[in-house]
Motif scaffolding. Structure first.
Motif, PDB file in Angstrom:
ATOM      1  N   ILE A 154       0.862  -1.179   0.000  1.00  0.00           N
ATOM      2  CA  ILE A 154       0.000   0.000   0.000  1.00  0.00           C
ATOM      3  C   ILE A 154       0.899   1.229   0.000  1.00  0.00           C
ATOM      4  O   ILE A 154       1.951   1.240   0.650  1.00  0.00           O
ATOM      5  N   GLU A 155       0.503   2.262  -0.746  1.00  0.00           N
ATOM      6  CA  GLU A 155       1.352   3.435  -0.903  1.00  0.00           C
ATOM      7  C   GLU A 155       0.517   4.703  -0.864  1.00  0.00           C
ATOM      8  O   GLU A 155      -0.591   4.741  -1.388  1.00  0.00           O
ATOM      9  N   VAL A 156       1.080   5.740  -0.232  1.00  0.00           N
ATOM     10  CA  VAL A 156       0.464   7.066  -0.212  1.00  0.00           C
ATOM     11  C   VAL A 156       1.481   8.058  -0.756  1.00  0.00           C
ATOM     12  O   VAL A 156       2.597   8.165  -0.233  1.00  0.00           O
ATOM     13  N   VAL A 157       1.092   8.768  -1.808  1.00  0.00           N
ATOM     14  CA  VAL A 157       1.924   9.833  -2.371  1.00  0.00           C
ATOM     15  C   VAL A 157       1.283  11.160  -1.984  1.00  0.00           C
ATOM     16  O   VAL A 157       0.070  11.328  -2.121  1.00  0.00           O
ATOM     17  N   HIS A 158       2.098  12.098  -1.480  1.00  0.00           N
ATOM     18  CA  HIS A 158       1.552  13.382  -1.039  1.00  0.00           C
ATOM     19  C   HIS A 158       2.498  14.506  -1.428  1.00  0.00           C
ATOM     20  O   HIS A 158       3.545  14.268  -2.072  1.00  0.00           O
ATOM     21  N   ALA A 159       2.150  15.720  -1.053  1.00  0.00           N
ATOM     22  CA  ALA A 159       2.905  16.891  -1.490  1.00  0.00           C
ATOM     23  C   ALA A 159       4.345  16.884  -0.999  1.00  0.00           C
ATOM     24  O   ALA A 159       5.224  17.471  -1.637  1.00  0.00           O
TER      25      ALA A 159
END
Length: 359
Positions: free
Chosen positions: A219-224
Motif C-alpha cells: 500500500i502506498e500514499v503519495v503526497h505533497a
C-alpha cells in the motif's frame, strides 16, 4: 556518484525526524538513509527503509552543484543538522570504493564528516505490482484506522490479527477478545495492513494532497511532501462480519464516554491485576462500575437505559480503550452477561464489540 547540494537545514532535520533507519544493526547499510539530489526539479529526496516500510521525504534545494545519490549514516546526519538554521551544504568526498568515502555537512565554519556508502547497495524497496487507486477521502480513512487500531492484536499466533483489515466499506481490527469496525465511503478489495505500519500510514494520509493506491502486496500514499509505502500481510482475515452483526434484541443504554473515562481511571488501581475485572450495571439511569466482585469499591456515570440491565463483567483496559476511541455519546447494547457487548456511535458508523469475562 558524488553529490553537492545546498538545502535548508531545518527542512533536512524535519525530513530525518521519522526516518526508518535502524539505530544499531548487524548490516551497516540499514543504519543509513539514501540521499538523491536532482537538478530539475532542484530537490533532495531523503529515503529510509526497513524490512517492510519505506518513507520518502522531498525537500526543495536552494542550489544543486552536482546531482547524484549517496547513502549517509542517519543518526550521525541527524545529530549534525539538529538545531541548525539556514542553508547547509551536503557534499561527498573520496571515491565510493574507498574507505574514506564521506558525506560532509557544512554551514559556515561548522563541518561534519559522515562515513557513507554507495547508493547502489541501499536495499531495494517493496514492489507495488499492479496497483489500484480507490476513490476516497484520505483523511476519512486515516481517522477510521486511528479509531479501530486499539483492537489489533499485539502478539498472536494468528498473523491475520496483527493488522487492520480493509474490505469493501469496512475498516476492521480484532484480537479475538474485542473488535472495532468503522464504515468509510470507499470500496476496497480485502487487504490487511501490518500493525507496525499504521502510525506512518495515518501520518501520510493526513498530509496535503495525499493519494492512496494499493496492490496485493503493498500500500502506498503519495503526497505533497513525499511518499510512504508498506508491505501488506499475506494472510486470510477472520470472518469478522459474523461477529460484528448487531443483534435485534437486548437492552440499550445511551452514555457518554467523557463521563465514563474518569471513573475508569479512578478504578484502575482497584481491579484485580490478573483479570482486570470490572462489573458494569445500570440502575436508575446510573452506570455502576465495580472493581472485581467487591461491591464496596465502585464508581458511577450517567446513563439512560431502556430496560432491565443484566450485570456484565468486562476487562477494564479493554473498555477504557473503547472509550478513548468513542470520544462522545454512544449506544451500548447488552444482550446478556455471557454475550458480546456492542457499543456504537452515530448510525452504527463505528461499532465496538467487547467479549465479557465469564464468571
Amino acid at each position: 556518484m558524488n553529490v553537492n547540494v545546498t538545502v535548508n537545514a531545518q527542512g533536512l532535520a524535519a525530513a530525518l525526524k521519522n526516518n526508518l533507519a535502524q539505530k544499531r544493526s548487524t548490516l551497516n547499510i540499514l543504519e543509513h538513509v539514501l540521499l538523491i539530489a536532482t537538478e530539475s526539479p532542484a530537490e533532495l529526496r531523503v529515503i529510509s527503509r526497513d524490512f517492510s516500510q519505506e518513507i520518502e521525504v522531498v525537500i526543495a534545494a536552494e542550489r544543486v552543484e552536482q546531482a547524484g545519490s549517496v547513502t549517509c549514516h542517519a543518526e550521525k546526519l541527524q545529530a549534525a543538522v539538529t538545531g541548525l538554521a539556514g542553508p547547509a551544504t551536503l557534499s561527498t568526498t573520496g571515491s565510493p570504493d574507498s574507505e574514506q568515502f564521506k558525506t560532509v555537512l557544512q554551514q559556515g565554519r561548522r563541518r561534519f564528516q559522515i562515513l557513507s556508502m554507495p547508493a547502489d547497495i541501499f536495499p531495494k524497496g517493496q514492489e507495488m505490482g499492479q496497483a489500484k487507486s480507490p476513490v476516497l477521502d484520505p483523511e476519512e480513512l486515516a481517522k477510521a484506522i486511528a479509531t479501530v487500531q486499539y483492537a489489533v492484536a499485539v502478539h498472536d499466533a494468528r498473523p491475520a490479527l496483527l493488522g487492520v483489515h480493509l474490505n469493501e466499506h469496512d475498516v476492521v481490527a480484532t484480537d479475538g477478545h474485542r473488535a472495532a469496525c468503522a464504515l468509510i465511503d470507499a470500496d476496497f478489495r480485502p487487504i490487511t495492513i501490518p500493525r507496525d505500519s499504521l502510525k506512518n500510514l495515518i501520518a501520510a494520509l493526513m498530509e496535503e494532497g495525499a493519494e492512496l493506491r494499493y496492490s496485493d502486496s503493498a500500500i502506498e500514499v503519495v503526497h505533497a511532501c513525499g511518499r510512504y509505502r508498506s508491505q501488506l500481510l499475506d494472510v486470510k482475515y477472520v470472518d469478522y462480519k459474523r461477529v460484528m452483526r448487531i443483534p435485534v434484541s437486548g437492552v440499550t443504554a445511551t452514555l457518554d464516554a467523557a463521563h465514563i473515562a474518569p471513573a475508569l481511571s479512578r478504578l484502575r488501581s482497584f481491579v484485580p491485576v490478573g483479570t482486570q475485572m470490572l462489573g458494569c450495571e445500570i440502575n436508575e439511569n446510573l452506570l455502576s462500575l465495580t472493581a472485581g466482585t467487591e461491591s464496596d469499591t465502585k464508581d458511577e456515570a450517567e446513563a439512560q437505559c431502556s430496560g432491565s440491565w443484566p450485570k456484565v463483567h468486562l476487562n477494564l483496559s479493554y473498555l477504557n480503550d473503547a472509550m478513548n476511541a468513542v470520544k462522545g455519546e454512544f449506544t451500548w447494547l447488552n444482550t446478556g452477561t455471557q454475550n458480546p457487548q456492542f457499543l456504537w456511535t452515530g448510525n452504527q458508523e463505528v461499532v465496538h464489540v467487547l467479549m465479557p469475562i465469564r464468571m
